[in-house]
Design an enzyme around this catalytic site. Structure first.
Site, PDB file in Angstrom:
ATOM      1  N   SER A  42       0.868  -1.173   0.000  1.00 48.24           N
ATOM      2  CA  SER A  42       0.000   0.000   0.000  1.00 48.24           C
ATOM      3  C   SER A  42       0.906   1.225   0.000  1.00 48.24           C
ATOM      4  O   SER A  42       1.673   1.436   0.944  1.00 48.24           O
ATOM      5  CB  SER A  42      -0.870  -0.032   1.260  1.00 48.24           C
ATOM      6  N   LYS A  96      -1.013  -1.138  -4.408  1.00 54.78           N
ATOM      7  CA  LYS A  96      -2.215  -0.340  -4.106  1.00 54.78           C
ATOM      8  C   LYS A  96      -1.742   1.075  -3.857  1.00 54.78           C
ATOM      9  O   LYS A  96      -0.728   1.273  -3.175  1.00 54.78           O
ATOM     10  CB  LYS A  96      -2.897  -0.935  -2.881  1.00 54.78           C
ATOM     11  N   LYS A 126      -3.009   4.950  -2.438  1.00 58.18           N
ATOM     12  CA  LYS A 126      -4.054   5.712  -1.780  1.00 58.18           C
ATOM     13  C   LYS A 126      -4.473   6.835  -2.721  1.00 58.18           C
ATOM     14  O   LYS A 126      -3.611   7.456  -3.376  1.00 58.18           O
ATOM     15  CB  LYS A 126      -3.512   6.318  -0.472  1.00 58.18           C
ATOM     16  N   ASP A 179      -7.175   2.809  -3.094  1.00 57.13           N
ATOM     17  CA  ASP A 179      -7.925   2.855  -1.828  1.00 57.13           C
ATOM     18  C   ASP A 179      -8.227   4.317  -1.501  1.00 57.13           C
ATOM     19  O   ASP A 179      -7.307   5.120  -1.331  1.00 57.13           O
ATOM     20  CB  ASP A 179      -7.082   2.219  -0.703  1.00 57.13           C
ATOM     21  N   GLU A 233     -11.049   0.428  -3.456  1.00 59.37           N
ATOM     22  CA  GLU A 233     -11.365   0.134  -2.057  1.00 59.37           C
ATOM     23  C   GLU A 233     -12.033   1.339  -1.394  1.00 59.37           C
ATOM     24  O   GLU A 233     -11.533   2.470  -1.501  1.00 59.37           O
ATOM     25  CB  GLU A 233     -10.055  -0.233  -1.336  1.00 59.37           C
ATOM     26  N   ASP A 255     -13.779  -1.896   3.024  1.00 55.35           N
ATOM     27  CA  ASP A 255     -12.885  -1.988   4.183  1.00 55.35           C
ATOM     28  C   ASP A 255     -13.649  -1.390   5.370  1.00 55.35           C
ATOM     29  O   ASP A 255     -14.352  -2.119   6.106  1.00 55.35           O
ATOM     30  CB  ASP A 255     -11.575  -1.233   3.860  1.00 55.35           C
ATOM     31  N   LYS A 286      -9.749  -7.204   8.176  1.00 51.42           N
ATOM     32  CA  LYS A 286      -8.779  -6.821   9.215  1.00 51.42           C
ATOM     33  C   LYS A 286      -9.379  -7.313  10.522  1.00 51.42           C
ATOM     34  O   LYS A 286     -10.461  -6.846  10.909  1.00 51.42           O
ATOM     35  CB  LYS A 286      -8.624  -5.297   9.284  1.00 51.42           C
ATOM     36  N   GLY A 345      -4.054  -4.235   6.069  1.00 52.67           N
ATOM     37  CA  GLY A 345      -2.955  -3.927   6.983  1.00 52.67           C
ATOM     38  C   GLY A 345      -3.227  -2.620   7.698  1.00 52.67           C
ATOM     39  O   GLY A 345      -3.989  -1.774   7.199  1.00 52.67           O
TER      40      GLY A 345
HETATM   41  O1  OSB Z   1      -7.276   1.679   4.621  1.00 53.36           O
HETATM   42  O2  OSB Z   1      -6.143  -0.070   4.386  1.00 53.36           O
HETATM   43  C1  OSB Z   1      -6.286   1.023   4.911  1.00 53.36           C
HETATM   44  C2  OSB Z   1      -3.202   1.925   6.993  1.00 53.36           C
HETATM   45  C3  OSB Z   1      -3.794   2.516   8.092  1.00 53.36           C
HETATM   46  C4  OSB Z   1      -5.159   2.656   8.114  1.00 53.36           C
HETATM   47  C5  OSB Z   1      -5.935   2.179   7.063  1.00 53.36           C
HETATM   48  C6  OSB Z   1      -5.353   1.573   5.969  1.00 53.36           C
HETATM   49  C7  OSB Z   1      -3.958   1.481   5.919  1.00 53.36           C
HETATM   50  C8  OSB Z   1      -3.225   0.930   4.786  1.00 53.36           C
HETATM   51  C9  OSB Z   1      -1.828   0.442   5.061  1.00 53.36           C
HETATM   52  O3  OSB Z   1      -3.638   0.917   3.641  1.00 53.36           O
HETATM   53  C10 OSB Z   1      -1.662  -1.001   4.851  1.00 53.36           C
HETATM   54  C11 OSB Z   1      -0.330  -1.460   5.396  1.00 53.36           C
HETATM   55  O4  OSB Z   1       0.620  -1.419   4.630  1.00 53.36           O
HETATM   56  O5  OSB Z   1      -0.268  -1.865   6.567  1.00 53.36           O
HETATM   57 MG    MG Z   2      -8.392   0.510   3.237  1.00 52.43          MG
END
Ligand code: OSB
Ligand code: MG
Length: 375
Positions: free
Chosen positions: A135, A161, A163, A188, A213, A238, A262, A290
């Site tokens: 990510s 992925k 953001k 995402d 996402e 999510d 998660k 994650g």
């Molecule tokens: O939306 O998936 C998410 C990290 C913190 C809060 C929300 C998210 C995330 C990530 C990071 O996308 C994923 C990772 O590399 O741990």
């Molecule tokens: Mg997410």
């Protein structure tokens, strides 16, 4: 398993690189580590709550309060045949899934260690390597993003992925397609759009993304169902899936074609397995999300990802992308083929560096004894 002692630590660990999402940029991670003891066995759990109530309503302070004042009194002195009995024992406490999951995870670790088996086996996992994705946060410039994508491709990750948010979406995806071609790519939004953006989001259909996402509100299902009907790109939820019931409702409404699991968001491993099974029964693939976990939570995520319906690469990357050094020796690493080996030792199967744990500790508390409250 008899639960005799619960220890909490609030930690601060600096991140190797800042992480930016649609709700802001962080430079270090504050999180709680739970240590459970019972019948001579010890287990660890990591709480995925953050400092701010932005990704979720829970924060480290709410989790600390709920664990000390409501969860610990219901578990200490209690005897549990199986860690799947923990979540139901906390039924009187509504919500606070991240707090519940952290303690439940430690109980699973105790259970697996007592049996001398890796956590993946206790959870019902079926593989010994998992597919790893990354990510990548929002960057200052598209050039910075290109450098990051280049680096993660070279490391072998099986999907990228990024953001996105309004103003950092079409151009970013378009740049990646221009420079890197048909790589497995997804986005995402962390709830940064509304249904009024439907036409704008439909422009993403041209880029053959694996999924988008959580484009819409953090508790929405109805608008996602409308949006999914107007998009070719599959929606993955999510934030909206905070319970197994929400997962069932989202699938029934056609609000998503993929779900990110998660354990912290749904209340632990037992609830994650139930959600995984509901998704499997409806032909909905899942992947493991994650939360920038340390090696402790990261190992737990790897174990859960060994279940069969985790059929897409998860947000579970190498330790060194996040913390250097990590709380564990040796760090979690990704192989050149973009897979991570499942730790084979008992329980989580990682060695916690007690000195580093102590040095990162901001606050410490021990709850023990036979204190129990009526439920
Ligand atoms: O939306 O998936 C998410 C990290 C913190 C809060 C929300 C998210 C995330 C990530 C990071 O996308 C994923 C990772 O590399 O741990
Ligand atoms: Mg997410």
């Amino acid at each position: 398993m008899r639960i005799e002692r619960l220890e909490l630590r609030l930690l601060r660990l600096p991140l190797v690189h800042f992480f930016e999402t649609s709700f802001g940029r962080i430079h270090d991670k504050h999180f709680i580590i739970v240590r459970l003891e019972g019948e001579g066995a010890v287990g660890f759990g990591e709480c995925v709550a953050e400092q701010d109530p932005y990704y979720s309503a829970e924060t480290n302070e709410t989790a600390w309060h709920i664990i000390v004042d409501f969860i610990a009194p219901r578990l200490l002195g209690g005897v549990f045949d199986h860690p799947r009995d923990i979540f139901p024992a906390l039924k009187a406490i509504r919500g606070h899934n991240m707090a519940k999951a952290a303690v439940e995870m430690a109980a699973w670790d105790v259970y697996a260690r007592q049996r001398g088996e890796p956590l993946s086996r206790s959870l019902g996992g079926t593989r010994d390597r998992i597919a790893s994705g990354v990510s990548i946060g929002i960057q200052d410039t598209l050039a910075d993003l290109a450098v990051k994508v280049e680096r993660e491709r070279a490391a072998g990750y099986q999907r990228i992925k990024i953001k996105i948010k309004p103003g950092w979406d079409i151009d970013a995806v378009s740049m990646i397609r221009d420079r890197f071609g048909a790589i497995p790519l997804m986005v995402d939004a962390n709830a940064a759009y509304t249904l009024a953006d439907a036409e704008h989001l439909a422009r993403l259909d041209a880029f053959d993304l694996m999924m988008i996402e959580q484009p819409l509100d953090y508790d929405d299902i109805a608008d996602h169902a409308k949006l999914q009907r107007s998009l070719k790109t599959p929606i993955c939820l999510d934030e909206s899936i905070k319970t197994v019931n929400a997962g069932r409702a989202a699938i029934a409404a056609g609000a998503c074609r993929i779900i990110n699991i998660k354990p912290g968001r749904v209340g632990g491993f037992a609830e994650s397995i139930r959600l995984h099974d509901v998704c499997a029964a409806h032909g909905v693939p899942v992947w493991h999300g994650g939360m920038l976990e340390s090696g402790i939570g990261r190992a737990a995520n790897i174990h859960l990802s060994t279940l069969p319906n985790f059929s897409l690469p998860g947000d579970i990357a190498a330790s060194r992308r996040y913390f250097d050094p990590d709380l564990i020796d040796s760090p979690i690493e990704v192989a050149g083929d973009g897979t991570i080996g499942v730790p084979a030792g008992p329980g989580l199967g990682v060695a916690i560096n007690e000195e580093r744990l102590a040095r990162a500790t901001l606050r410490h508390a021990v709850v023990s004894g036979e204190v129990r409250v009526a439920t």
